[in-house]
Design a protein around this motif. Sequence first.
Motif, PDB file in Angstrom:
ATOM      1  N   MET A  19       0.813  -1.192   0.000  1.00 39.52           N
ATOM      2  CA  MET A  19       0.000   0.000   0.000  1.00 39.52           C
ATOM      3  C   MET A  19       0.861   1.262   0.000  1.00 39.52           C
ATOM      4  N   PHE A  20       1.843   1.296   0.921  1.00 39.34           N
ATOM      5  CA  PHE A  20       2.710   2.464   0.993  1.00 39.34           C
ATOM      6  C   PHE A  20       3.578   2.614  -0.249  1.00 39.34           C
ATOM      7  N   ALA A  21       3.929   1.490  -0.844  1.00 40.58           N
ATOM      8  CA  ALA A  21       4.739   1.547  -2.064  1.00 40.58           C
ATOM      9  C   ALA A  21       3.965   2.218  -3.202  1.00 40.58           C
ATOM     10  N   MET A  22       2.686   1.959  -3.282  1.00 36.70           N
ATOM     11  CA  MET A  22       1.877   2.588  -4.326  1.00 36.70           C
ATOM     12  C   MET A  22       1.716   4.085  -4.079  1.00 36.70           C
ATOM     13  N   ILE A  23       1.611   4.473  -2.825  1.00 41.13           N
ATOM     14  CA  ILE A  23       1.509   5.900  -2.497  1.00 41.13           C
ATOM     15  C   ILE A  23       2.789   6.621  -2.873  1.00 41.13           C
ATOM     16  N   TRP A  24       3.929   6.030  -2.528  1.00 39.70           N
ATOM     17  CA  TRP A  24       5.216   6.647  -2.879  1.00 39.70           C
ATOM     18  C   TRP A  24       5.406   6.688  -4.384  1.00 39.70           C
ATOM     19  N   GLN A  25       4.976   5.647  -5.074  1.00 38.12           N
ATOM     20  CA  GLN A  25       5.077   5.629  -6.529  1.00 38.12           C
ATOM     21  C   GLN A  25       4.258   6.764  -7.133  1.00 38.12           C
ATOM     22  N   ALA A  26       3.072   7.017  -6.594  1.00 40.12           N
ATOM     23  CA  ALA A  26       2.234   8.120  -7.065  1.00 40.12           C
ATOM     24  C   ALA A  26       2.894   9.464  -6.777  1.00 40.12           C
ATOM     25  N   ILE A  27       3.519   9.598  -5.614  1.00 43.18           N
ATOM     26  CA  ILE A  27       4.235  10.831  -5.277  1.00 43.18           C
ATOM     27  C   ILE A  27       5.389  11.054  -6.244  1.00 43.18           C
ATOM     28  N   TYR A  28       6.129  10.006  -6.553  1.00 46.19           N
ATOM     29  CA  TYR A  28       7.244  10.119  -7.504  1.00 46.19           C
ATOM     30  C   TYR A  28       6.740  10.519  -8.889  1.00 46.19           C
ATOM     31  N   LEU A  29       5.617   9.957  -9.292  1.00 41.86           N
ATOM     32  CA  LEU A  29       5.067  10.264 -10.611  1.00 41.86           C
ATOM     33  C   LEU A  29       4.602  11.721 -10.686  1.00 41.86           C
ATOM     34  N   VAL A  30       3.924  12.189  -9.652  1.00 42.42           N
ATOM     35  CA  VAL A  30       3.475  13.578  -9.617  1.00 42.42           C
ATOM     36  C   VAL A  30       4.674  14.525  -9.606  1.00 42.42           C
ATOM     37  N   THR A  31       5.698  14.168  -8.851  1.00 48.05           N
ATOM     38  CA  THR A  31       6.920  14.975  -8.812  1.00 48.05           C
ATOM     39  C   THR A  31       7.585  15.025 -10.182  1.00 48.05           C
ATOM     40  N   PHE A  32       7.601  13.904 -10.894  1.00 43.67           N
ATOM     41  CA  PHE A  32       8.178  13.882 -12.235  1.00 43.67           C
ATOM     42  C   PHE A  32       7.409  14.792 -13.183  1.00 43.67           C
ATOM     43  N   VAL A  33       6.097  14.732 -13.144  1.00 40.28           N
ATOM     44  CA  VAL A  33       5.281  15.555 -14.043  1.00 40.28           C
ATOM     45  C   VAL A  33       5.505  17.037 -13.738  1.00 40.28           C
ATOM     46  N   ALA A  34       5.517  17.402 -12.460  1.00 40.92           N
ATOM     47  CA  ALA A  34       5.738  18.810 -12.080  1.00 40.92           C
ATOM     48  C   ALA A  34       7.130  19.268 -12.492  1.00 40.92           C
ATOM     49  N   SER A  35       8.131  18.420 -12.302  1.00 37.77           N
ATOM     50  CA  SER A  35       9.499  18.776 -12.682  1.00 37.77           C
ATOM     51  C   SER A  35       9.642  18.917 -14.188  1.00 37.77           C
ATOM     52  N   LEU A  36       9.006  18.041 -14.931  1.00 36.74           N
ATOM     53  CA  LEU A  36       9.048  18.124 -16.385  1.00 36.74           C
ATOM     54  C   LEU A  36       8.373  19.400 -16.874  1.00 36.74           C
ATOM     55  N   TYR A  37       7.259  19.753 -16.272  1.00 41.94           N
ATOM     56  CA  TYR A  37       6.569  20.999 -16.623  1.00 41.94           C
ATOM     57  C   TYR A  37       7.466  22.204 -16.327  1.00 41.94           C
ATOM     58  N   ALA A  38       8.120  22.192 -15.164  1.00 40.83           N
ATOM     59  CA  ALA A  38       9.017  23.298 -14.808  1.00 40.83           C
ATOM     60  C   ALA A  38      10.181  23.383 -15.796  1.00 40.83           C
ATOM     61  N   LEU A  39      10.730  22.251 -16.191  1.00 40.54           N
ATOM     62  CA  LEU A  39      11.836  22.238 -17.153  1.00 40.54           C
ATOM     63  C   LEU A  39      11.396  22.819 -18.495  1.00 40.54           C
ATOM     64  N   ILE A  40      10.218  22.453 -18.953  1.00 44.41           N
ATOM     65  CA  ILE A  40       9.701  22.984 -20.217  1.00 44.41           C
ATOM     66  C   ILE A  40       9.498  24.493 -20.119  1.00 44.41           C
ATOM     67  N   GLU A  41       8.994  24.955 -18.984  1.00 41.43           N
ATOM     68  CA  GLU A  41       8.796  26.391 -18.799  1.00 41.43           C
ATOM     69  C   GLU A  41      10.125  27.146 -18.770  1.00 41.43           C
ATOM     70  N   VAL A  42      11.149  26.560 -18.174  1.00 43.62           N
ATOM     71  CA  VAL A  42      12.472  27.201 -18.175  1.00 43.62           C
ATOM     72  C   VAL A  42      12.987  27.306 -19.611  1.00 43.62           C
ATOM     73  N   ILE A  43      12.828  26.256 -20.378  1.00 44.11           N
ATOM     74  CA  ILE A  43      13.306  26.255 -21.758  1.00 44.11           C
ATOM     75  C   ILE A  43      12.559  27.314 -22.582  1.00 44.11           C
ATOM     76  N   ARG A  44      11.271  27.480 -22.368  1.00 44.84           N
ATOM     77  CA  ARG A  44      10.468  28.432 -23.141  1.00 44.84           C
ATOM     78  C   ARG A  44      10.692  29.883 -22.749  1.00 44.84           C
ATOM     79  N   THR A  45      11.173  30.135 -21.533  1.00 40.99           N
ATOM     80  CA  THR A  45      11.330  31.507 -21.041  1.00 40.99           C
ATOM     81  C   THR A  45      12.633  32.102 -21.562  1.00 40.99           C
ATOM     82  N   PRO A  46      12.607  33.316 -22.090  1.00 41.37           N
ATOM     83  CA  PRO A  46      13.837  33.952 -22.570  1.00 41.37           C
ATOM     84  C   PRO A  46      14.805  34.233 -21.415  1.00 41.37           C
TER      85      PRO A  46
END
Length: 99
Positions: A1-28
């Motif tokens: 059960m806890f492993a699935m919760i941590w996996q979801a946290i890791y996935l959400v963190t990855f999506v947020a980090s990827l979004y932030a990286l894309i925004e950095v690339i797009r910003t002059p």
Amino acid sequence: MFAMIWQAIYLVTFVASLYALIEVIRTPAQAFELMDKQTKKLWLILTGAATGLSLLAVFSGTGMFVILGLVATLVFLLDVRPAVKGAGGGRNNGPYGPW
């Protein structure tokens, strides 16, 4: 059960980090300097490392440094991005302001 919760946290963190990286690339780079924030290069390194660490955590199931990456991602998304987004004049500005 806890492993699935941590996996979801890791996935959400990855999506947020990827979004932030894309925004950095797009910003002059001038927007960072204009708003007196750290350089674009530094934010590329921080958000890129955060994205890599969180992706590694998603696949391996262990994320020792994911929290550090999440902190860097949240600092960018909540502090730096709103400041630099308004600095470049915006892409959606009409003659009387934003659309």
